[in-house]
Scaffold this motif. Structure first.
Motif: not given
Length: 466
Positions: A199-206, A238-246, A163-170
């Motif tokens: 936009r990434l944080l919005q998608r991760i929040t969703h 949400a920012p925690s997930v973004l940091l893990i992704m980074s 379910r993770f939004p994979q169209d966030t690549y760009e």
């Protein structure tokens, strides 16, 4: 009587008080450190914006700092630099740190251990294959995108669920490209990258808000349960997930790019790696489809992939630059060969393995990519070949990379699939075995791993493996 030598480490000369070498550190960190190593030796101290910074690049000093008591040489400053770069609300940083360190890392540590990776690598291989097929039939493709988008989709899919939004690549890679500037505190960050972050944080929040244990797949359900069970609000989650992704992608994507770029520049090595892959699939798996279904750590960590494994380790050796920052909570002495390196309370320590990795006494032709450098007469495992060498590409001590095995298997699986699917030629190389092609130059602003100055266009000719 103090045993400290007041002239050690040598101090980098600068023209400006307080500012010191700040401009060099912000705008050209990797090339600046290289010049300082040449002039002052493998350990030196510089002033930047009122801060005293000790840079260690020798094997002994790197080991001493890496294994020092974390209460004396703290890595908190390094984590908070990443928080600042990826989350502008500083009031959330303490809670983000607690969420990552106390809630997420223990779960990911278990999920990314060598013992349990067998559950992740086959589905990762299938996701990579599905994404790579989409690049077939195009006259020219970006080498960067054709490598990193499958990696991004595969790793996110096996860690965060379908379910993770994979169209966030760009958006993610626009943000990732700005990370060296953000970490070096370079002014005038790109507004597009800030919008991409939002936009990434919005998608991760969703993604987090839509969690439903009853309908989510096992991976998504177990990951989002971390936040639900601990009552972590979404503005922290949400920012925690973004940091893990980074953390998951920022170095791996550069390593896989340079692995292919340097293999393309060495057709003999590329041919040898491809031949090894073809033989391993034929003899160990029977066919390509079986490899996809059975790409588990036991089979990937095999003598059949010894040259590919060596090429990956060699790429990591050559691409690693600044790998960590520590802040001294008290005075501490670090052994550096026959010397004592005094680090004073309040000083910063930057770990830069480039000096150790380019030690010509340990690595003949140290500045060259030698695909077979870590091939052993008797294969002992993924990382065993680096034993006895000064090798810090995956960290050391308490701060050894938690995802080191996942990173190696990701790169190995992607390389096997890519080179099985396609014959690859860089645009600009002429025809014939004598034609030459040079990879792009590394960026002087590189942090963590070297970044290419520009992308490479390649032509992909499908091979008949499916």
């Amino acid at each position: 009587m103090s045993t400290r030598v007041p002239t050690y480490p040598p101090k980098v000369v600068s023209l400006f008080p307080w500012i010191g070498s700040a401009f060099n550190l912000v705008f050209t960190p990797s090339t600046f450190f290289a010049r300082c190593r040449a002039q002052y030796g493998p350990v030196f101290k510089l002033l930047a914006g009122g801060r005293n910074i000790v840079v260690v690049t020798s094997a002994d000093a790197l080991s001493g700092v890496a294994f020092a008591d974390h209460r004396v040489l703290s890595s908190h400053i390094q984590h908070y630099d990443h928080f600042r770069a990826l989350c502008s609300d500083s009031s959330l940083h303490p809670r983000i740190y607690d969420t990552i360190a106390q809630k997420i890392f223990p779960v990911l540590d278990r999920r990314m251990s060598k013992r349990t990776l067998g559950e992740l690598t086959p589905p990762f291989a299938q996701l990579v294959l599905d994404k790579l097929k989409l690049f077939s039939g195009r006259p020219e493709v970006s080498l960067t995108r054709s490598l990193t988008e499958p990696l991004y989709v595969g790793a996110n899919g096996v860690l965060f669920g379908s379910r993770f939004p994979q169209d966030t690549y760009e958006d993610f890679f626009m943000l990732l490209k700005s990370l060296p500037k953000r970490l070096c505190r370079r002014p005038f960050w790109s507004f597009p990258s800030s919008r991409a972050r939002d936009r990434l944080l919005q998608r991760i929040t969703h993604y987090l808000k839509g969690a439903n244990p009853a309908t989510d797949d096992k991976l998504a359900s177990s990951f989002t349960a971390i936040f639900r069970e601990h009552g972590i609000p979404v503005e922290v989650a949400a920012p925690s997930v973004l940091l893990i992704m980074s953390s998951l992608h920022q170095n791996t994507v550069n390593v896989i790019f340079w692995l292919f770029a340097w293999l393309l520049a060495d057709p003999t090595a590329l041919s040898a790696v491809r031949s090894e892959i073809d033989k391993a699939i034929r003899e160990d798996f029977g066919n390509f489809q079986t490899f996809i279904a059975e790409a588990n750590p036991d089979k990937l960590d095999s003598p059949s992939f010894a040259l590919l494994n060596s090429a990956i380790l060699e790429t990591m050796r050559l691409t690693s630059v600044q790998t960590g920052v520590r802040l001294a909570a008290s005075d501490v002495d670090i052994k550096d060969g026959g010397k004592i390196l005094p680090i004073l309370k309040g000083e910063y320590v930057v770990l830069d393995p480039r000096g150790a990795h380019l030690d010509k006494n340990m690595y003949p032709n140290c500045d060259k990519f030698v695909a077979g450098r870590f091939v052993e007469s008797e294969y002992r495992g993924d990382l065993a070949a680096t034993a006895g060498y000064p090798y810090f590409a995956l960290g050391a001590g308490k701060h050894v990379c938690k995802g080191r095995f996942l990173a190696i298997y990701e790169i190995k699986v992607l390389a096997v699939i890519y080179l099985s699917l396609f014959d690859i030629t860089p645009v600009g190389r002429g025809e014939g075995p004598s034609s030459t092609w040079e990879p792009p130059k590394p960026s002087a602003q590189s942090v963590g791993t070297i970044h290419p100055m520009e992308d490479v266009l390649v032509r992909l000719r499908p091979r008949s493996v499916l």
